[in-house]
Design a protein around this motif. Structure first.
Motif, PDB file in Angstrom:
ATOM      1  N   HIS A 132       0.860  -1.190   0.000  1.00  0.00           N
ATOM      2  CA  HIS A 132       0.000   0.000   0.000  1.00  0.00           C
ATOM      3  C   HIS A 132       0.892   1.235   0.000  1.00  0.00           C
ATOM      4  O   HIS A 132       1.984   1.228   0.544  1.00  0.00           O
ATOM      5  CB  HIS A 132      -0.905   0.009   1.235  1.00  0.00           C
ATOM      6  N   ARG A 133       0.366   2.297  -0.587  1.00  0.00           N
ATOM      7  CA  ARG A 133       1.120   3.550  -0.619  1.00  0.00           C
ATOM      8  C   ARG A 133       1.019   4.266   0.725  1.00  0.00           C
ATOM      9  O   ARG A 133      -0.049   4.303   1.329  1.00  0.00           O
ATOM     10  CB  ARG A 133       0.596   4.463  -1.714  1.00  0.00           C
ATOM     11  N   PHE A 134       2.150   4.841   1.133  1.00  0.00           N
ATOM     12  CA  PHE A 134       2.206   5.601   2.372  1.00  0.00           C
ATOM     13  C   PHE A 134       2.745   6.992   2.081  1.00  0.00           C
ATOM     14  O   PHE A 134       3.538   7.177   1.162  1.00  0.00           O
ATOM     15  CB  PHE A 134       3.086   4.899   3.408  1.00  0.00           C
ATOM     16  N   CYS A 135       2.296   7.958   2.873  1.00  0.00           N
ATOM     17  CA  CYS A 135       2.741   9.344   2.743  1.00  0.00           C
ATOM     18  C   CYS A 135       3.169   9.831   4.122  1.00  0.00           C
ATOM     19  O   CYS A 135       2.702   9.328   5.140  1.00  0.00           O
ATOM     20  CB  CYS A 135       1.607  10.230   2.236  1.00  0.00           C
ATOM     21  N   PHE A 136       4.055  10.831   4.132  1.00  0.00           N
ATOM     22  CA  PHE A 136       4.418  11.450   5.399  1.00  0.00           C
ATOM     23  C   PHE A 136       4.278  12.948   5.253  1.00  0.00           C
ATOM     24  O   PHE A 136       4.440  13.517   4.175  1.00  0.00           O
ATOM     25  CB  PHE A 136       5.823  11.045   5.855  1.00  0.00           C
ATOM     26  N   LEU A 137       3.928  13.597   6.357  1.00  0.00           N
ATOM     27  CA  LEU A 137       3.781  15.040   6.377  1.00  0.00           C
ATOM     28  C   LEU A 137       5.141  15.643   6.707  1.00  0.00           C
ATOM     29  O   LEU A 137       5.764  15.270   7.699  1.00  0.00           O
ATOM     30  CB  LEU A 137       2.726  15.449   7.404  1.00  0.00           C
ATOM     31  N   ARG A 138       5.575  16.582   5.901  1.00  0.00           N
ATOM     32  CA  ARG A 138       6.930  17.127   6.062  1.00  0.00           C
ATOM     33  C   ARG A 138       7.072  17.997   7.300  1.00  0.00           C
ATOM     34  O   ARG A 138       8.149  18.101   7.863  1.00  0.00           O
ATOM     35  CB  ARG A 138       7.324  17.930   4.825  1.00  0.00           C
ATOM     36  N   ASN A 139       5.991  18.623   7.767  1.00  0.00           N
ATOM     37  CA  ASN A 139       6.141  19.523   8.914  1.00  0.00           C
ATOM     38  C   ASN A 139       6.207  18.768  10.237  1.00  0.00           C
ATOM     39  O   ASN A 139       6.895  19.195  11.153  1.00  0.00           O
ATOM     40  CB  ASN A 139       5.018  20.568   8.937  1.00  0.00           C
ATOM     41  N   CYS A 140       5.505  17.639  10.374  1.00  0.00           N
ATOM     42  CA  CYS A 140       5.538  16.914  11.654  1.00  0.00           C
ATOM     43  C   CYS A 140       6.153  15.520  11.546  1.00  0.00           C
ATOM     44  O   CYS A 140       6.554  14.951  12.555  1.00  0.00           O
ATOM     45  CB  CYS A 140       4.140  16.813  12.241  1.00  0.00           C
ATOM     46  N   GLY A 141       6.192  14.931  10.347  1.00  0.00           N
ATOM     47  CA  GLY A 141       6.794  13.620  10.172  1.00  0.00           C
ATOM     48  C   GLY A 141       5.848  12.459  10.410  1.00  0.00           C
ATOM     49  O   GLY A 141       6.290  11.311  10.417  1.00  0.00           O
ATOM     50  N   CYS A 142       4.565  12.714  10.602  1.00  0.00           N
ATOM     51  CA  CYS A 142       3.600  11.632  10.809  1.00  0.00           C
ATOM     52  C   CYS A 142       3.397  10.863   9.509  1.00  0.00           C
ATOM     53  O   CYS A 142       3.351  11.453   8.432  1.00  0.00           O
ATOM     54  CB  CYS A 142       2.275  12.188  11.295  1.00  0.00           C
TER      55      CYS A 142
END
Length: 159
Positions: A132-142
């Motif tokens: 599955h594709r995953f993404c991360f938020l650049r400002n918090c790293g979640c």
């Protein structure tokens, strides 16, 4: 000796055709991408960072790569785009309760499930194993699965 009149060689015996292209095992490629550092090829361990291309690294391997100023340093193509520590984001990963990889002593007498991932999506619960594709938020790293981001439809972190 051959070719003494007793045998007549056929074309396929004399001419070698093009070799078949070896295919890469998809499972092995996913395991290498999601379980090992792209820079040092060691197992991923916390703290884990990711670049804008989505490659996962051990943070200490990235720091050692950036601090190595020797002229005979061979440029790693997997990290050639990383110029400073600001180019990577430290990831806030959620542990998978079903994963028991490092918890047990490995004697070689049990089956290692390579599809069971070490981390999961905190919203949907999908395993982070490459399927599955995953993404991360650049400002918090979640880190979230793409499916969770479609369901939430918010630009801010849920935490």
């Amino acid at each position: 000796m051959g070719c003494d009149g007793g045998t007549i060689p056929k074309r396929h015996e004399l001419v070698k055709g093009p070799r078949k292209v070896e295919k890469v095992d998809k499972v092995a490629e996913l395991v290498a991408r999601w379980f090992y550092c792209a820079l040092s090829q060691e197992k991923l361990r916390r703290p884990i960072v990711a670049c804008e291309l989505g490659r996962l690294y051990n943070k200490d391997a990235v720091i050692e790569y950036l601090l190595d100023k020797s002229p005979d340093k061979t440029p790693m193509e997997s990290a050639s785009h990383i110029k400073s520590i600001k180019n990577v984001t430290e990831l806030q990963l959620v542990d998978n309760p079903a994963w028991c990889g490092d918890k047990e002593s490995i004697k070689g007498d049990k089956y290692d499930d390579l599809q069971c991932a070490r981390f999961i999506c905190p919203v949907v619960g999908l395993e982070m194993n490459g399927r599955h594709r995953f993404c991360f938020l650049r400002n918090c790293g979640c880190v979230f699965s793409e499916r969770a981001l479609k369901e939430i439809k918010a630009e801010v972190c849920h935490k």
